[in-house]
Design an enzyme around this catalytic site. Structure first.
Site, mmCIF file in Angstrom:
data_model
loop_
_atom_site.group_PDB
_atom_site.id
_atom_site.type_symbol
_atom_site.label_atom_id
_atom_site.label_comp_id
_atom_site.label_asym_id
_atom_site.label_seq_id
_atom_site.Cartn_x
_atom_site.Cartn_y
_atom_site.Cartn_z
ATOM 1 N N GLU A 284 34.975 -68.606 49.893
ATOM 2 C CA GLU A 284 35.292 -67.861 51.108
ATOM 3 C C GLU A 284 34.354 -68.142 52.284
ATOM 4 O OE1 GLU A 284 35.903 -63.748 50.412
ATOM 5 O OE2 GLU A 284 37.585 -64.150 49.092
ATOM 6 N N GLU B 258 41.061 -65.273 43.233
ATOM 7 C CA GLU B 258 40.630 -63.874 43.261
ATOM 8 C C GLU B 258 41.779 -62.974 43.695
ATOM 9 O OE1 GLU B 258 37.170 -62.754 45.514
ATOM 10 O OE2 GLU B 258 36.017 -64.450 44.734
HETATM 11 C C1 GCO Z 1 34.856 -62.083 48.120
HETATM 12 C C2 GCO Z 1 33.951 -62.469 47.106
HETATM 13 C C3 GCO Z 1 33.784 -61.489 45.981
HETATM 14 C C4 GCO Z 1 34.008 -60.035 46.335
HETATM 15 C C5 GCO Z 1 35.454 -59.641 46.143
HETATM 16 C C6 GCO Z 1 35.689 -58.187 46.524
HETATM 17 O O1 GCO Z 1 35.995 -62.512 48.006
HETATM 18 O O2 GCO Z 1 34.429 -61.406 49.036
HETATM 19 O O3 GCO Z 1 34.390 -63.685 46.523
HETATM 20 O O4 GCO Z 1 32.456 -61.755 45.704
HETATM 21 O O5 GCO Z 1 33.216 -59.238 45.509
HETATM 22 O O6 GCO Z 1 36.262 -60.398 46.968
HETATM 23 O O7 GCO Z 1 35.318 -58.007 47.852
#
Ligand code: GCO
Length: 454
Positions: free
Chosen positions: A177, A365
């Site tokens: 990200e 994710e």
């Molecule tokens: C993100 C990160 C994760 C977060 C999850 C929840 O996407 O920000 O990869 O580390 O913890 O997304 O916010």
């Protein structure tokens, strides 16, 4: 569930997604490992940022986190018992290179060697993220992501990791990200290293974009036959009102949140036409950069949690656009204040797959945070199970419509350190008692296990 129910709702069977669909859970080094200064690990910008008063909810620290550094064998046993086939985790750069460059820490490499070997021994496939935000503090002291030298620091780091693990790890992600770590860490100042303003954000964006491509080429060279991707946060963006000004504002926020890093990786350059402020990137561009930014990724990692509604805003200079918070839109929202809107992933799957250069998409994710509670030793989170089922329905629909989506990783396995929010938001399908480190499988974790075994 009897067979007729399954037929009525094919999504409640893993088979509906095909035999070659990847299923897993994701976590990240800083959020779970702890052992923040054990075995010669150097400090990361997140160690520095969390230890600075006022930065983290409740003053929470990640010095121990989920103690994954020591407890990974039992966590892997739990994943295996639940029938979870794949685990995505990240490498802590300052564990490998305490100063970010120069002397390698053999104890750091040895930890990830053991982690990969035990993951494989337990029949779990490792998917490794090279960079999930924990930049070595000593590199930040030289400017961090705003210093173009980072493209050499990152290349050296990536080479060490991939040369060490590339014989056994065949699924890789370069960055996690970039929009969030450059936006949060170098524009808004709400994430490490707490820098603000365009003067920090713009060079950080460009150097992260360069490292996306550089990392891809390092893995291609040192991990034969690897499946190489990189991840992008994304949210379905809609105008708040159906007015030309709100539509224009939505296009800008979409360019910022969903296109800024993806399009240069695909060889399309930055989306400057829809976001004039990106013209500032041009002064950081060198002749070789267009080529350096581009890489033929085997897959794109899509990370989605919600949707955004955007309106024109006179009070937001340069952007003239503002996100209207879910709580002000009278919609259901989660512990992060994000609207619970499973349909968002359907739109983003179509939006990403519309680029002809995108060959495959893995959802690296997806999840949601609720205020989960232990009652009589159990944790019932039907709201999370329903969210995941609803999201999978959207993924299945997009797949049926021809979107090349080939995997789904739940964020996350155990509740863990949620960056500036500390331990307050719980994303896990396994509850973690952060005092005792006791793990309790939530009802969503049991559901996922049943689904995977279905
Ligand atoms: C993100 C990160 C994760 C977060 C999850 C929840 O996407 O920000 O990869 O580390 O913890 O997304 O916010």
């Amino acid at each position: 569930m009897n067979s007729t129910e399954k037929e009525r709702n094919p999504l409640l069977s893993r088979a509906a997604f095909g035999h070659d669909f990847h299923w897993g859970v994701s976590n990240a080094a800083f959020q779970v490992e702890g052992a923040w200064n054990e075995n010669d690990k150097g400090p990361s910008i997140w160690d520095t940022f969390t230890q600075k008063k006022g930065n983290i909810y409740g003053g929470h620290q990640a010095k121990i986190a989920c103690d994954f550094y020591n407890r990974y064998p039992s966590d892997l046993d739990l994943m295996s018992a639940l029938g979870i086939p794949d685990l995505r985790f990240s490498i802590s750069w300052p564990r490998i290179l305490p100063k970010g460059t120069g002397k390698v820490n053999p104890k750091g490499l040895a930890f990830y060697d053991r982690l990969v070997d035990e993951t494989l021994e337990k029949g779990i496939t490792p998917w490794v993220t090279l960079y999930h935000w924990d930049l070595p503090q000593s590199l930040q002291e030289q400017g961090g992501w705003i210093n173009r030298d980072i493209i050499h620091w990152f290349e050296d780091y990536a080479q060490i990791v991939v040369k060490t693990l590339g014989d056994r790890v065949k699924n890789w992600m370069v960055l996690n990200e970039p929009m969030v770590f450059t936006g949060g860490g170098y524009f808004l100042g709400i994430h490490a290293p707490g820098k603000k303003g365009l003067a920090n954000f713009i060079p950080a964006v460009h150097h992260a974009t360069l490292c996306q491509g550089i990392g891809g080429r390092v893995i291609r060279e040192f991990s034969p036959g690897a499946n190489i991707g990189t991840t992008f946060s994304c949210s379905y963006v809609e105008p708040y009102r159906d007015t030309p000004r709100d539509h224009k504002a939505a296009r800008k926020i979409d360019a910022l949140l969903n296109r800024l890093f993806l399009e240069p990786a695909l060889g399309r350059g930055y989306p400057i036409n829809d976001l004039k402020l990106l013209q500032r990137l041009e002064r950081h561009m060198k002749p070789e950069d267009e080529e350096l930014m581009k890489f033929d990724f085997d897959y794109i990692g899509l990370q989605n949690y919600t949707r955004e509604k955007v309106k024109f805003s006179i009070s937001t200079p340069i952007l003239w656009a503002n996100i209207v918070k879910a709580e002000n839109r009278k919609v259901h929202f989660n512990e992060m204040g994000w609207e619970v809107y499973p349909e968002s992933i359907y739109h983003m799957l179509h939006q990403f797959s519309a680029y002809p250069e995108v060959k495959k998409i893995i959802i690296t994710e997806s999840g949601t945070a609720f205020d989960d509670k232990v009652k009589n030793g159990e944790v019932h989170d039907p709201n999370r199970t329903k969210y995941i089922q609803d999201v999978l329905h959207q993924v299945w629909k997009a797949k049926q419509e021809g979107v090349p989506v080939q995997g789904y990783f739940i964020w996350t396995f155990t509740d863990n350190f949620e960056w500036a929010e500390g331990y307050r938001p719980r994303f896990g399908i396994v509850y973690n008692d952060h005092t005792t480190q006791e793990r309790i499988i939530k009802s969503s974790g049991q559901w996922y296990s049943d689904f995977l075994k279905s």
